[in-house]
Design a protein around this motif. Sequence first.
Motif, PDB file in Angstrom:
ATOM      1  N   ILE A 149       0.839  -1.202   0.000  1.00  0.00           N
ATOM      2  CA  ILE A 149       0.000   0.000   0.000  1.00  0.00           C
ATOM      3  C   ILE A 149       0.873   1.250   0.000  1.00  0.00           C
ATOM      4  O   ILE A 149       0.595   2.233  -0.695  1.00  0.00           O
ATOM      5  N   ILE A 152       2.134   1.716  -3.498  1.00  0.00           N
ATOM      6  CA  ILE A 152       1.065   2.215  -4.362  1.00  0.00           C
ATOM      7  C   ILE A 152       0.891   3.703  -4.121  1.00  0.00           C
ATOM      8  O   ILE A 152       0.782   4.504  -5.039  1.00  0.00           O
ATOM      9  N   TYR A 153       0.897   4.075  -2.847  1.00  0.00           N
ATOM     10  CA  TYR A 153       0.655   5.471  -2.526  1.00  0.00           C
ATOM     11  C   TYR A 153       1.762   6.354  -3.118  1.00  0.00           C
ATOM     12  O   TYR A 153       1.486   7.370  -3.742  1.00  0.00           O
ATOM     13  N   ALA A 156       2.128   5.330  -7.402  1.00  0.00           N
ATOM     14  CA  ALA A 156       0.952   5.427  -8.276  1.00  0.00           C
ATOM     15  C   ALA A 156       0.154   6.689  -7.977  1.00  0.00           C
ATOM     16  O   ALA A 156      -0.179   7.456  -8.879  1.00  0.00           O
ATOM     17  N   VAL A 157      -0.135   6.933  -6.715  1.00  0.00           N
ATOM     18  CA  VAL A 157      -1.018   8.048  -6.384  1.00  0.00           C
ATOM     19  C   VAL A 157      -0.281   9.381  -6.413  1.00  0.00           C
ATOM     20  O   VAL A 157      -0.729  10.334  -7.040  1.00  0.00           O
ATOM     21  N   HIS A 160       2.422   9.253  -9.878  1.00  0.00           N
ATOM     22  CA  HIS A 160       1.806   8.826 -11.147  1.00  0.00           C
ATOM     23  C   HIS A 160       2.802   8.154 -12.076  1.00  0.00           C
ATOM     24  O   HIS A 160       2.771   8.340 -13.290  1.00  0.00           O
ATOM     25  N   ALA A 164      -1.409   1.410 -10.363  1.00  0.00           N
ATOM     26  CA  ALA A 164      -1.658   1.004  -8.983  1.00  0.00           C
ATOM     27  C   ALA A 164      -2.028  -0.465  -8.877  1.00  0.00           C
ATOM     28  O   ALA A 164      -1.785  -1.102  -7.862  1.00  0.00           O
ATOM     29  N   SER A 165      -2.636  -0.999  -9.928  1.00  0.00           N
ATOM     30  CA  SER A 165      -3.056  -2.389  -9.829  1.00  0.00           C
ATOM     31  C   SER A 165      -3.380  -2.919 -11.213  1.00  0.00           C
ATOM     32  O   SER A 165      -3.371  -2.184 -12.195  1.00  0.00           O
ATOM     33  N   ILE A 260      -3.515  -7.409  -2.998  1.00  0.00           N
ATOM     34  CA  ILE A 260      -3.299  -5.952  -2.909  1.00  0.00           C
ATOM     35  C   ILE A 260      -3.325  -5.315  -4.294  1.00  0.00           C
ATOM     36  O   ILE A 260      -3.923  -4.267  -4.501  1.00  0.00           O
ATOM     37  N   ALA A 262      -4.595  -6.497  -7.041  1.00  0.00           N
ATOM     38  CA  ALA A 262      -5.709  -6.974  -7.874  1.00  0.00           C
ATOM     39  C   ALA A 262      -5.200  -7.677  -9.125  1.00  0.00           C
ATOM     40  O   ALA A 262      -5.564  -7.333 -10.242  1.00  0.00           O
TER      41      ALA A 262
ATOM     42  N   LYS B 225     -14.038  -3.801 -12.781  1.00  0.00           N
ATOM     43  CA  LYS B 225     -12.871  -4.442 -12.172  1.00  0.00           C
ATOM     44  C   LYS B 225     -13.198  -4.833 -10.733  1.00  0.00           C
ATOM     45  O   LYS B 225     -13.561  -3.972  -9.946  1.00  0.00           O
ATOM     46  N   ILE B 227     -12.544  -5.313  -7.113  1.00  0.00           N
ATOM     47  CA  ILE B 227     -11.542  -4.915  -6.112  1.00  0.00           C
ATOM     48  C   ILE B 227     -12.219  -4.926  -4.743  1.00  0.00           C
ATOM     49  O   ILE B 227     -13.000  -4.038  -4.428  1.00  0.00           O
ATOM     50  N   ALA B 231      -9.382   0.340   0.564  1.00  0.00           N
ATOM     51  CA  ALA B 231      -8.250   1.259   0.440  1.00  0.00           C
ATOM     52  C   ALA B 231      -7.677   1.195  -0.976  1.00  0.00           C
ATOM     53  O   ALA B 231      -7.380   2.219  -1.589  1.00  0.00           O
ATOM     54  N   VAL B 232      -7.581  -0.022  -1.509  1.00  0.00           N
ATOM     55  CA  VAL B 232      -7.051  -0.211  -2.857  1.00  0.00           C
ATOM     56  C   VAL B 232      -7.952   0.480  -3.887  1.00  0.00           C
ATOM     57  O   VAL B 232      -7.504   1.143  -4.811  1.00  0.00           O
ATOM     58  N   THR B 235      -7.558   4.262  -3.732  1.00  0.00           N
ATOM     59  CA  THR B 235      -6.268   4.623  -4.309  1.00  0.00           C
ATOM     60  C   THR B 235      -6.329   4.605  -5.830  1.00  0.00           C
ATOM     61  O   THR B 235      -5.796   5.483  -6.492  1.00  0.00           O
ATOM     62  N   ASN B 236      -7.002   3.595  -6.364  1.00  0.00           N
ATOM     63  CA  ASN B 236      -7.119   3.504  -7.820  1.00  0.00           C
ATOM     64  C   ASN B 236      -7.950   4.632  -8.402  1.00  0.00           C
ATOM     65  O   ASN B 236      -7.707   5.088  -9.505  1.00  0.00           O
ATOM     66  N   LYS B 238      -8.097   7.620  -7.062  1.00  0.00           N
ATOM     67  CA  LYS B 238      -7.247   8.811  -6.965  1.00  0.00           C
ATOM     68  C   LYS B 238      -6.175   8.812  -8.045  1.00  0.00           C
ATOM     69  O   LYS B 238      -5.844   9.860  -8.580  1.00  0.00           O
ATOM     70  N   SER B 239      -5.626   7.641  -8.342  1.00  0.00           N
ATOM     71  CA  SER B 239      -4.540   7.599  -9.319  1.00  0.00           C
ATOM     72  C   SER B 239      -5.072   7.656 -10.744  1.00  0.00           C
ATOM     73  O   SER B 239      -4.302   7.748 -11.688  1.00  0.00           O
TER      74      SER B 239
END
Lengths: 314, 507
Positions: A149, A152-153, A156-157, A160, A164-165, A260, A262, B225, B227, B231-232, B235-236, B238-239
């Motif tokens: 996580i 990812i943060y 990805a977040v 960029h 993320a998945s 996590i 996916a 998708k 999920i 939290a995941v 996050t997705n 947001k990204s």
Amino acid sequence: MLNYIIRRLFVAVPVLLLISIIVFLLVHLLPGDPATVMLGEESTPEMIQALRAELGLDQPLHKQYLQWLTRCLSGDFGRSIQTRQPVSEALVQRLPVTIELTLLGFCVSIMIALPIAVASAVRPNSWIDVMGSAFATIGISMPSFWLGILLIYAFAVSLHLLPASGYVPLRESVVQNLLHMVLPAFTLGMWLSASAMRMIRAGMIDVLERPYIRTARAKGLSERRVLWHHALKNAFIPVVTILGLQLGRLMGGAVVTETIFAQPGVGQLAVKSIFMRDFPPVQAIVLVMAISMLLSSLVVDILYSFLDPRIRLR
Amino acid sequence: MNKKGVLIVSVLFLALMVVPLSTSGANPRYGGTLRASVYHEIVTGDPHRSSSYVDRQLLQNLYNTLVTYDKDLNIVPELAESWKTPDPKTYIFKLRKGIKFHDGTEFNAEAVKFNLERVLDPKTKSRARGEISAIKSVEVLDAYTVKLNLAYPFSPLLAGLTDRAGFMISPTAFKKMGPDEFGRHPVGTGPFEFAEWVRDDHLTLKRFEGYWEKGLPYLDRVVFKPIPDQAVKLTNLKSGALDVIDDVLPKDVKGVKRSKDLLLYEVPSFGFNALRLNCTKPPFNNKALRQAVAYAVDREAIWEHLFYKTGIVGHGPIAPVSWAYDPNDFRYTCDLNKAREKLREGGKPKGFKFTMYTKISPIDVQVAQVMQAQLKRVGIETKIVQLEGALHLKVMLEKTYEGNYGLWSGYPEPDTNLYRQFHPKGSANWTGYADPRVTELLDKARESLNHAERKRYYSEALDIIIRDAPQIFVYYYPRRAGVSAKVQNFVLYPDGKLRFKTVWLSR
């Protein structure tokens, strides 16, 4: 050598048979049954009974087991109770994901562990060694779901930089596939790299004190050649065995990582199927995992005898 | 603030948040792919054999129903152009002409007959069968007219036809593929047609070029998708890897609202959370002991501290958004003295012990723990046991529990909520509750086609049910969706289904 391999494979048969019985019993003795889960919260006893009969779940256990085993031997793992998808099809779809993730994770862990371990072993108790130990401690105690996580943060977040998945098959796009794999492989690899580093370091320290290293140095070989050729190869012998068996552990760790990020791997399928009491995929996955564990320990043994002629089989 | 004040404020609060960005003036843009999360892998595309809530996100975009709900929850025509009920046991539907299934099959009266008969056939084992089992026979009057003959008057029938029982699948595709294959390659008449399905990774729908509502849909593709992790999911979103997420946790609401790239949609739903008490065995076959629990629980505190004052404090099985809701019905508020009085009345003045099951879900367990502390104040000791999904289901169906905390996802039709849970013949009567007057009222409400009369029956039944406390109602939860700012024309309905027919993407 060939004889040895054949003998090993032969011994594997009763082991597999035993595993199949245990798996079958464990899965079927779980409280809660697939018919109930499938029909959901508003099912009546009659509906459940009818569906159980349709699925053959009302037969005695030994009968169900024999039916399942004979079908498995002909390569038919049955269909998922929930989705009606043939299990073999599901496995073919998912195995590449898990195998790729496991191998990449393994590579990542060696790539991290090897330089740190060698540097630490050459100068024990130096600042590199202290940092390396700290790294190993953090790596071992940090849960991979948390690291995942965090990554990812960050990547990805905030930045960029990476997806993320999700998962893109290799044949669709190699670049996209690798981009999607970076974070999961790192998360998985990090987990193993710490213990790998400790193992390689200990092996190296041990080997560096051996007489033949002194001899090599006395012969005037360059320090680099002594270290990477003579020492590392010997230090690697016990490490290979343990790391080889870690591959199996990595596959287990992939369950968390796949969840996590996916990613549609085998681990994710197993977890989901257990919750749904969807027996056929669970049984097939455990069997496949068991076979791959047996195979990997065989490969480890062969590799071992290749690295160390002293224990090569007669 | 008094209890009613809290309710009013929360309703207003919700209403304010529902207002989506105005899209008037802007022209819809065609094209683009929308990616949406679903909380679980979609199980099947066969509406008549679906039993999982998650499937509805797919079904709603892939199929049409004879009649449907508009966003104000009126039942309006969809595949049926109009309908009439000459008597309470007859429904006649006039169908729209010129509608095609995704495989080119024509939609007509024969197709309706095929679909309804399939749901009614016990061999199909459809979970939706109960919703329309009042239908005795389906008659084709002409190519575009269908007549339903009912065995008995049944006013919730139309509501049933808006849901699983009413989705129309292509008879030719079904006959060609068989049930297993059809579930994996579904064919309907909806705005999107099935394109691709990689289990556990994504399910893709593409724009159906021959869709009967001219100009719709706007999107080229919709990708679902699965999920499960909240939290995941967030996050997705947001990204930018997702455009729509199907839920937002109470604790994340603030963050989503603060972000200028995201929008939060929140509507009151028909669902509620409650502690179910098993009325068929001790201690809760004793009404006074159930009532003691009802008085000892402080719902306001749970609402404030665990749900961050989102949603509405719960008082009964019918949510305030429903037409059957009556604010004058009895309601429990936290009163420890009354709780102790009820304990004495129930013969356990010093309190008693019971086991409370929850599913393995952080928020459910937190609510159970807070209730545990609250009940302890009057001497009621509870043990909380977390059960994984399949086991939770088992104890509930077999009624082998004492207390169990969980949710009811709720339906717009009050009969579906009340009959199933509180009628002795109800399919979801997990508490084993039975009260002769309530049974009579629920039966009468089913037979009546008069709205005002039905409302009266329900209100009386609700008053008795709430007083009897077979369930300790805690919370009416809202439906939420988190959406990227580029998603236009999105409307969240109180049933929580994501509808993409009229959605388009800016930029």
